[in-house]
Scaffold this motif. Structure first.
Motif, PDB file in Angstrom:
ATOM      1  N   THR A 187       0.798  -1.252  -0.038  1.00  0.00           N
ATOM      2  CA  THR A 187      -0.051   0.037   0.075  1.00  0.00           C
ATOM      3  C   THR A 187       0.685   1.306   0.127  1.00  0.00           C
ATOM      4  O   THR A 187       1.931   1.164   0.255  1.00  0.00           O
ATOM      5  CB  THR A 187      -0.906   0.019   1.145  1.00  0.00           C
ATOM      6  OG1 THR A 187      -0.012   0.107   2.583  1.00  0.00           O
ATOM      7  CG2 THR A 187      -1.839  -1.136   1.382  1.00  0.00           C
ATOM      8  N   ASP A 188       0.203   2.413  -0.485  1.00  0.00           N
ATOM      9  CA  ASP A 188       1.196   3.685  -0.313  1.00  0.00           C
ATOM     10  C   ASP A 188       0.433   4.476   0.583  1.00  0.00           C
ATOM     11  O   ASP A 188       0.919   5.724   0.782  1.00  0.00           O
ATOM     12  CB  ASP A 188       0.873   4.189  -1.583  1.00  0.00           C
ATOM     13  CG  ASP A 188       1.338   5.601  -1.995  1.00  0.00           C
ATOM     14  OD1 ASP A 188       2.533   5.669  -2.015  1.00  0.00           O
ATOM     15  OD2 ASP A 188       0.554   6.561  -1.995  1.00  0.00           O
ATOM     16  N   ASP A 189      -0.340   4.053   1.457  1.00  0.00           N
ATOM     17  CA  ASP A 189      -1.007   5.103   2.392  1.00  0.00           C
ATOM     18  C   ASP A 189      -0.110   5.353   3.568  1.00  0.00           C
ATOM     19  O   ASP A 189       0.682   4.338   4.016  1.00  0.00           O
ATOM     20  CB  ASP A 189      -2.288   4.499   3.060  1.00  0.00           C
ATOM     21  CG  ASP A 189      -3.215   4.361   2.040  1.00  0.00           C
ATOM     22  OD1 ASP A 189      -4.015   5.422   1.553  1.00  0.00           O
ATOM     23  OD2 ASP A 189      -3.373   3.351   1.439  1.00  0.00           O
TER      24      ASP A 189
ATOM     25  N   THR B   9       5.559  18.495  -5.080  1.00  0.00           N
ATOM     26  CA  THR B   9       5.006  17.864  -3.886  1.00  0.00           C
ATOM     27  C   THR B   9       3.548  17.168  -4.346  1.00  0.00           C
ATOM     28  O   THR B   9       2.825  18.104  -4.743  1.00  0.00           O
ATOM     29  CB  THR B   9       4.883  18.475  -2.803  1.00  0.00           C
ATOM     30  OG1 THR B   9       6.372  18.848  -2.346  1.00  0.00           O
ATOM     31  CG2 THR B   9       4.462  17.690  -1.472  1.00  0.00           C
ATOM     32  N   VAL B  10       3.438  15.962  -4.107  1.00  0.00           N
ATOM     33  CA  VAL B  10       2.074  15.380  -4.360  1.00  0.00           C
ATOM     34  C   VAL B  10       1.412  14.628  -3.182  1.00  0.00           C
ATOM     35  O   VAL B  10       2.214  14.498  -2.452  1.00  0.00           O
ATOM     36  CB  VAL B  10       1.974  14.471  -5.685  1.00  0.00           C
ATOM     37  CG1 VAL B  10       2.528  15.284  -6.920  1.00  0.00           C
ATOM     38  CG2 VAL B  10       3.030  13.293  -5.372  1.00  0.00           C
ATOM     39  N   GLY B  11       0.263  14.601  -3.400  1.00  0.00           N
ATOM     40  CA  GLY B  11      -0.419  13.840  -2.047  1.00  0.00           C
ATOM     41  C   GLY B  11      -1.326  12.631  -2.499  1.00  0.00           C
ATOM     42  O   GLY B  11      -1.961  11.924  -1.691  1.00  0.00           O
TER      43      GLY B  11
ATOM     44  N   GLU C 114      11.089   6.038   1.405  1.00  0.00           N
ATOM     45  CA  GLU C 114      10.743   6.941   1.045  1.00  0.00           C
ATOM     46  C   GLU C 114       9.931   7.004  -0.311  1.00  0.00           C
ATOM     47  O   GLU C 114      10.088   5.911  -0.962  1.00  0.00           O
ATOM     48  CB  GLU C 114      11.865   8.340   0.871  1.00  0.00           C
ATOM     49  CG  GLU C 114      12.808   7.942  -0.300  1.00  0.00           C
ATOM     50  CD  GLU C 114      13.990   8.762  -0.240  1.00  0.00           C
ATOM     51  OE1 GLU C 114      13.540  10.070  -0.364  1.00  0.00           O
ATOM     52  OE2 GLU C 114      15.013   8.666  -0.413  1.00  0.00           O
ATOM     53  N   ARG C 115       8.905   7.986  -0.761  1.00  0.00           N
ATOM     54  CA  ARG C 115       8.169   7.750  -1.933  1.00  0.00           C
ATOM     55  C   ARG C 115       8.281   8.845  -2.762  1.00  0.00           C
ATOM     56  O   ARG C 115       8.055  10.139  -2.470  1.00  0.00           O
ATOM     57  CB  ARG C 115       6.582   7.419  -1.538  1.00  0.00           C
ATOM     58  CG  ARG C 115       6.639   6.234  -0.746  1.00  0.00           C
ATOM     59  CD  ARG C 115       5.302   6.333   0.280  1.00  0.00           C
ATOM     60  NE  ARG C 115       5.100   4.941   0.942  1.00  0.00           N
ATOM     61  CZ  ARG C 115       5.657   4.812   2.100  1.00  0.00           C
ATOM     62  NH1 ARG C 115       6.532   5.612   2.782  1.00  0.00           N
ATOM     63  NH2 ARG C 115       5.495   3.323   2.759  1.00  0.00           N
ATOM     64  N   PHE C 116       8.684   8.277  -3.999  1.00  0.00           N
ATOM     65  CA  PHE C 116       8.734   9.509  -5.101  1.00  0.00           C
ATOM     66  C   PHE C 116       8.762   8.764  -6.434  1.00  0.00           C
ATOM     67  O   PHE C 116       8.800   7.631  -6.600  1.00  0.00           O
ATOM     68  CB  PHE C 116       9.969  10.428  -4.769  1.00  0.00           C
ATOM     69  CG  PHE C 116      11.188   9.660  -5.230  1.00  0.00           C
ATOM     70  CD1 PHE C 116      11.945   9.606  -6.566  1.00  0.00           C
ATOM     71  CD2 PHE C 116      11.890   8.988  -4.438  1.00  0.00           C
ATOM     72  CE1 PHE C 116      13.051   9.080  -6.575  1.00  0.00           C
ATOM     73  CE2 PHE C 116      13.064   8.388  -4.209  1.00  0.00           C
ATOM     74  CZ  PHE C 116      13.745   8.301  -5.591  1.00  0.00           C
TER      75      PHE C 116
ATOM     76  N   ASP D 262       7.316  14.279  -5.749  1.00  0.00           N
ATOM     77  CA  ASP D 262       7.742  13.885  -4.016  1.00  0.00           C
ATOM     78  C   ASP D 262       6.513  13.727  -3.343  1.00  0.00           C
ATOM     79  O   ASP D 262       5.616  14.538  -3.153  1.00  0.00           O
ATOM     80  CB  ASP D 262       8.582  14.982  -3.634  1.00  0.00           C
ATOM     81  CG  ASP D 262       9.408  14.658  -2.212  1.00  0.00           C
ATOM     82  OD1 ASP D 262       9.015  13.340  -1.808  1.00  0.00           O
ATOM     83  OD2 ASP D 262      10.212  15.180  -1.993  1.00  0.00           O
ATOM     84  N   ARG D 263       6.438  12.429  -2.784  1.00  0.00           N
ATOM     85  CA  ARG D 263       5.341  12.163  -1.917  1.00  0.00           C
ATOM     86  C   ARG D 263       5.422  12.708  -0.392  1.00  0.00           C
ATOM     87  O   ARG D 263       4.522  12.926   0.385  1.00  0.00           O
ATOM     88  CB  ARG D 263       5.285  10.632  -1.830  1.00  0.00           C
ATOM     89  CG  ARG D 263       3.695  10.050  -1.074  1.00  0.00           C
ATOM     90  CD  ARG D 263       2.451  10.288  -1.925  1.00  0.00           C
ATOM     91  NE  ARG D 263       1.396   9.429  -1.397  1.00  0.00           N
ATOM     92  CZ  ARG D 263       0.671   9.918  -0.277  1.00  0.00           C
ATOM     93  NH1 ARG D 263       0.920  10.865   0.386  1.00  0.00           N
ATOM     94  NH2 ARG D 263      -0.125   9.075   0.146  1.00  0.00           N
TER      95      ARG D 263
END
Length: 408
Positions: free
Chosen positions: A116-118, A152-154, A371-373, A344-345
């Protein structure tokens, strides 16, 4: 209801929002080309559906957060996602929870859901002030992230409509106020999609770390994660360069300038040269006809920074940017902010375990940081991808004066 069920409900609600956002974007692009493509009712329905889906997602998130706060695995503790202004008590809370993870990793297994990504599925979320400190450390480790565009993204997935910078045309000047304004050029848009990925790393901590102060533990974590993040993001950025459509091979002095100025003039401002250490050393020794070095120290900047014809020269170790082939060095020139966007998450997290072989045998604790990107090439014509083995010095071409005495 268990945490995983609530977590899955949140994820599903989030996917519905993403799908509707993508549909809304597609309809917006289609309506630009054909205003009659969709009826007002169809447009309103998508907007209403998106509003309803967003409310459902937020409600699912709130339900999960409340359940997580009351779960036995984090009994008597506040939620791990820390928001607001950085405060000492928040740092202490984060370190206290981290210490508890080191002592009792199994307590936190219900907080992690694979695939998951949450935020909730990531383990212990690193607070904003600690992430800020990590970003500051990254700048000290030759990070290439500052060269590219960072957004930056959500959300896990998304898309952007991009117009190439070099393709933008100027507006028409009006010379007669009694004439109609001419219809302008419509932008040539290209859709860029991103898909946030997880970049993970495992490192090992001595159990004596538990006895350290909160500041020492934070500093230790931040330094390690920052170094790894720089290498990881640099590698992702460099992997985009082969997609550049403009290519060049350099062999002599003037080839350098021919390559640089093959770029669209609109992109020259903010452009720089990127090569590896071997390439930089080779370029550093090239001289012009007067015996001056092609690359000069940039006197407008502090430290050991160099420039070529007014453009910064940046180099990284061969380990991270290897030669194209044996003895052939990379030479990239362009405006990297137009070339690459890093989505960038901004959701760094850590989990721990004592069950890996190395951790068990050495009485250590394994720490996994994530980390998430995502990186995407936006304008592939904004950079020239070149290579060279050696650049010959510029040949002196001074004609002998008639009054010059003959040698002898």
């Amino acid at each position: 209801m268990d945490l995983n069920t609530l977590n899955n409900a949140w994820i599903e609600a989030g996917h519905k929002v993403e799908d509707l956002q993508a549909k809304q974007s597609e309809m917006a692009v289609a309506l630009v080309a054909d205003p009659n493509k969709y009826t007002d009712e169809e447009v309103s329905k998508v907007k209403d559906d998106l509003t309803a889906a967003t409310k459902s997602r937020d409600f699912a998130k709130a339900a999960f957060t409340d359940a997580q706060a009351n779960a036995e695995v984090i009994k008597d503790k506040k939620p791990n996602i820390i928001t607001g202004e950085p405060k000492d008590k928040e740092k202490k809370q984060f370190v206290d929870t981290f210490k508890d993870m080191l002592r009792h990793p199994s307590r936190y297994t219900d907080m992690v859901t694979s695939g998951t990504d949450d935020d909730s599925a990531a383990g212990l979320t690193i607070p904003n002030d600690a992430q800020t400190a990590i970003k500051q450390l990254m700048r000290q480790y030759a990070s290439l992230e500052s060269l590219v565009n960072v957004e930056t993204v959500g959300t896990l997935k998304g898309s952007r409509n991009i117009e190439k910078f070099g393709a933008i045309t100027p507006a028409t000047r009006l010379t007669d106020q009694n004439s109609d304004i001419p219809e302008g050029d419509y932008p040539s848009l290209r859709q860029i999609s991103y898909n946030i990925g997880d970049y993970a790393d495992i490192f090992y901590a001595p159990n004596s770390l538990l006895a350290d102060s909160a500041e020492n533990i934070l500093g230790w974590l931040q330094q390690h994660i920052a170094r790894k993040s720089v290498v990881t993001r640099n590698n992702a950025i460099i992997s985009m360069f082969p997609s550049a459509t403009k290519k060049a091979t350099l062999a002599k002095f003037d080839d350098v300038f021919d390559t640089m100025y093959s770029l669209d003039s609109a992109l020259l401002s903010g452009s720089s040269i990127l090569t590896n250490k071997s390439g930089f050393l080779a370029l550093r020794k090239v001289k012009n006809a007067m015996g001056d070095y092609l690359i000069q120290r940039d006197v407008t900047q502090s430290g050991s920074q160099f420039a070529l014809d007014g453009h910064p020269v940046i180099w990284v170790e061969d380990t991270w940017l290897p030669d194209v082939s044996t003895g052939t060095h990379p030479f990239y020139f362009g405006n990297y902010k137009e070339f690459i966007t890093l989505f960038d998450r901004q959701n760094m997290s850590i989990t721990t375990s004592t069950q890996t072989t190395q951790a068990f045998n050495r009485n250590q604790t394994a720490i996994r940081s994530i980390e998430r990107f995502d990186t995407q090439a936006v304008d592939t014509e904004a950079v020239v991808a070149g290579s060279f083995k050696a650049i010959a010095d510029q040949t002196a071409n001074f004609a002998a004066s008639a009054t010059t005495p003959a040698a002898g």
